[in-house]
Write a protein that holds these residues in place. Structure first.
Motif, mmCIF file in Angstrom:
data_model
loop_
_atom_site.group_PDB
_atom_site.id
_atom_site.type_symbol
_atom_site.label_atom_id
_atom_site.label_comp_id
_atom_site.label_asym_id
_atom_site.label_seq_id
_atom_site.Cartn_x
_atom_site.Cartn_y
_atom_site.Cartn_z
ATOM 1 N N LEU A 1 0.820 -1.209 0.000
ATOM 2 C CA LEU A 1 0.000 0.000 0.000
ATOM 3 C C LEU A 1 0.854 1.258 0.000
ATOM 4 C CD1 LEU A 1 -2.997 0.928 0.209
ATOM 5 C CD2 LEU A 1 -2.676 1.001 2.688
ATOM 6 N N ASP A 2 1.907 1.247 0.819
ATOM 7 C CA ASP A 2 2.681 2.467 1.026
ATOM 8 C C ASP A 2 4.126 2.121 1.393
ATOM 9 O OD1 ASP A 2 1.976 5.530 1.464
ATOM 10 O OD2 ASP A 2 3.441 5.003 2.990
ATOM 11 N N THR A 3 5.082 2.811 0.779
ATOM 12 C CA THR A 3 6.496 2.628 1.108
ATOM 13 C C THR A 3 7.141 3.993 1.321
ATOM 14 O OG1 THR A 3 6.630 0.646 -0.289
ATOM 15 C CG2 THR A 3 8.705 1.638 0.398
ATOM 16 N N ASP A 4 7.856 4.160 2.439
ATOM 17 C CA ASP A 4 8.599 5.383 2.712
ATOM 18 C C ASP A 4 10.074 5.042 2.882
ATOM 19 O OD1 ASP A 4 6.967 7.824 2.861
ATOM 20 O OD2 ASP A 4 5.842 6.725 4.381
ATOM 21 N N ILE A 5 10.923 5.699 2.106
ATOM 22 C CA ILE A 5 12.372 5.531 2.226
ATOM 23 C C ILE A 5 12.981 6.887 2.549
ATOM 24 C CG2 ILE A 5 14.495 4.789 1.086
ATOM 25 C CD1 ILE A 5 12.791 3.091 -0.790
ATOM 26 N N ASN A 6 13.681 6.969 3.666
ATOM 27 C CA ASN A 6 14.268 8.227 4.108
ATOM 28 C C ASN A 6 15.773 8.214 3.825
ATOM 29 O OD1 ASN A 6 13.961 10.763 5.223
ATOM 30 N ND2 ASN A 6 14.330 10.066 7.310
ATOM 31 N N LEU A 7 16.244 9.180 3.042
ATOM 32 C CA LEU A 7 17.649 9.214 2.613
ATOM 33 C C LEU A 7 18.368 10.428 3.194
ATOM 34 C CD1 LEU A 7 17.197 8.551 -1.218
ATOM 35 C CD2 LEU A 7 17.555 6.852 0.568
ATOM 36 N N ASN A 8 19.640 10.244 3.533
ATOM 37 C CA ASN A 8 20.510 11.349 3.888
ATOM 38 C C ASN A 8 20.898 12.091 2.602
ATOM 39 O OD1 ASN A 8 23.311 12.589 4.210
ATOM 40 N ND2 ASN A 8 22.854 12.069 6.333
ATOM 41 N N ILE A 9 20.596 13.389 2.540
ATOM 42 C CA ILE A 9 20.798 14.142 1.296
ATOM 43 C C ILE A 9 22.253 14.131 0.848
ATOM 44 C CG2 ILE A 9 20.711 16.426 0.233
ATOM 45 C CD1 ILE A 9 18.300 17.068 1.893
ATOM 46 N N LEU A 10 23.161 14.496 1.751
ATOM 47 C CA LEU A 10 24.572 14.624 1.374
ATOM 48 C C LEU A 10 25.154 13.295 0.915
ATOM 49 C CD1 LEU A 10 25.880 17.053 4.149
ATOM 50 C CD2 LEU A 10 25.240 17.585 1.789
ATOM 51 N N LYS A 11 24.814 12.210 1.634
ATOM 52 C CA LYS A 11 25.338 10.898 1.252
ATOM 53 C C LYS A 11 24.747 10.435 -0.069
ATOM 54 C CE LYS A 11 26.787 9.171 5.728
ATOM 55 N NZ LYS A 11 26.845 8.007 6.618
ATOM 56 N N PHE A 12 23.487 10.774 -0.304
ATOM 57 C CA PHE A 12 22.868 10.407 -1.584
ATOM 58 C C PHE A 12 23.559 11.134 -2.732
ATOM 59 C CE2 PHE A 12 19.700 11.216 -4.916
ATOM 60 C CZ PHE A 12 19.384 9.910 -5.249
ATOM 61 N N ILE A 13 23.854 12.419 -2.556
ATOM 62 C CA ILE A 13 24.535 13.195 -3.593
ATOM 63 C C ILE A 13 25.929 12.627 -3.869
ATOM 64 C CG2 ILE A 13 25.527 15.462 -4.146
ATOM 65 C CD1 ILE A 13 23.182 16.705 -2.593
ATOM 66 N N ARG A 14 26.608 12.160 -2.796
ATOM 67 C CA ARG A 14 27.954 11.613 -2.944
ATOM 68 C C ARG A 14 27.948 10.146 -3.351
ATOM 69 N NH1 ARG A 14 29.302 14.780 2.076
ATOM 70 N NH2 ARG A 14 28.967 12.840 3.242
ATOM 71 N N ASN A 15 26.745 9.621 -3.604
ATOM 72 C CA ASN A 15 26.573 8.221 -4.014
ATOM 73 C C ASN A 15 27.103 7.242 -2.957
ATOM 74 O OD1 ASN A 15 25.586 6.329 -5.857
ATOM 75 N ND2 ASN A 15 27.581 6.074 -6.821
ATOM 76 N N GLU A 16 26.886 7.584 -1.689
ATOM 77 C CA GLU A 16 27.263 6.721 -0.579
ATOM 78 C C GLU A 16 26.018 6.039 -0.014
ATOM 79 O OE1 GLU A 16 29.194 9.233 2.222
ATOM 80 O OE2 GLU A 16 30.886 9.722 0.906
ATOM 81 N N ASN A 17 26.201 5.134 0.946
ATOM 82 C CA ASN A 17 25.064 4.501 1.610
ATOM 83 C C ASN A 17 24.234 5.575 2.308
ATOM 84 O OD1 ASN A 17 25.831 1.876 0.877
ATOM 85 N ND2 ASN A 17 27.204 1.701 2.623
#
Length: 217
Positions: free
Chosen positions: A85-101
């Motif tokens: 029904l619903d999926t929420d994924i919370n990402l760290n902005i800086l790590k996402f930009i740096r292509n890290e975990n």
């Protein structure tokens, strides 16, 4: 000339500010994260595939995170489906930009699904003989659940989770020709402790119930 440049910079910053405010309050529908979401499921098991419908992103400036939300998706493994029904994924902005975990936490809420479908997917991605024998005795029933998981920021390992939900109308075969019918219950698992509540079922024309059971793994 200088005035023109200052006006252009001010206009750009104003537009950027309004965009960030809009993204923080309302979010944005996009399909740019579809491959990212699917890749994270496949990292767990490459047989998993997530059929996505609507994907929304929302910015949380205070927490420095991006929230990715999907509605009405379908998890598929070896031709077996689970409706989500619903999926929420919370990402760290800086790590996402740096292509890290970058995954901080995940929340998955399912629709009602056949227990057989859920156990089939569990068996296919994490086979265990004793569990397979146990699951094979479940002949019918519906299940819905909510999974919340927290991940380590460095190695992206799971360090905390909770699983809650309910089972309705299940049937479990016993040795011989006996069975436990019309099993209904609520469950709540936090890390290694499971609490079962509102359990009621029928056995040999007797309706039985219990208030609460606690299981520690």
């Amino acid at each position: 000339m200088r005035k023109t440049i200052l006006i252009a910079i001010s206009a750009t910053l104003t537009i950027l500010l309004f965009f960030l405010i809009y993204l923080s309050i309302y979010g944005l529908k996009t399909d740019n994260f579809n491959s990212f979401i699917n890749s994270k499921f496949k990292e767990y098991d490459d047989r998993l595939n997530l059929k996505l419908d609507s994907v929304f992103i929302k910015l949380n400036i205070i927490q420095g995170s991006i929230n990715i939300n999907t509605k009405n998706s379908i998890l598929i493994a070896e031709n077996t489906e689970i409706k989500i029904l619903d999926t929420d994924i919370n990402l760290n902005i800086l790590k996402f930009i740096r292509n890290e975990n970058s995954i901080k936490n995940i929340k998955i809420v399912t629709s009602e699904n056949s227990i057989k479908n859920v156990t089939s997917i569990i068996n296919s991605i994490n086979y265990d003989l004793s569990r397979y024998i146990l699951y094979s005795q479940i002949k019918k029933g519906l299940i819905k659940f909510k999974l919340e998981a927290e991940f380590d920021n460095i190695e992206q390992k799971l360090y905390s989770y909770s699983l809650s939900g309910s089972v309705e109308g299940a049937k479990f075969n016993l040795l011989g020709n006996d069975s436990i019918d019309e099993i209904n219950l609520d469950f709540n698992t936090k890390d290694n402790i499971t609490k079962i509540s509102n359990l009621n079922f029928r056995y040999k024309n007797l309706n039985l119930l219990t208030e609460s059971i606690k299981i520690e793994n």
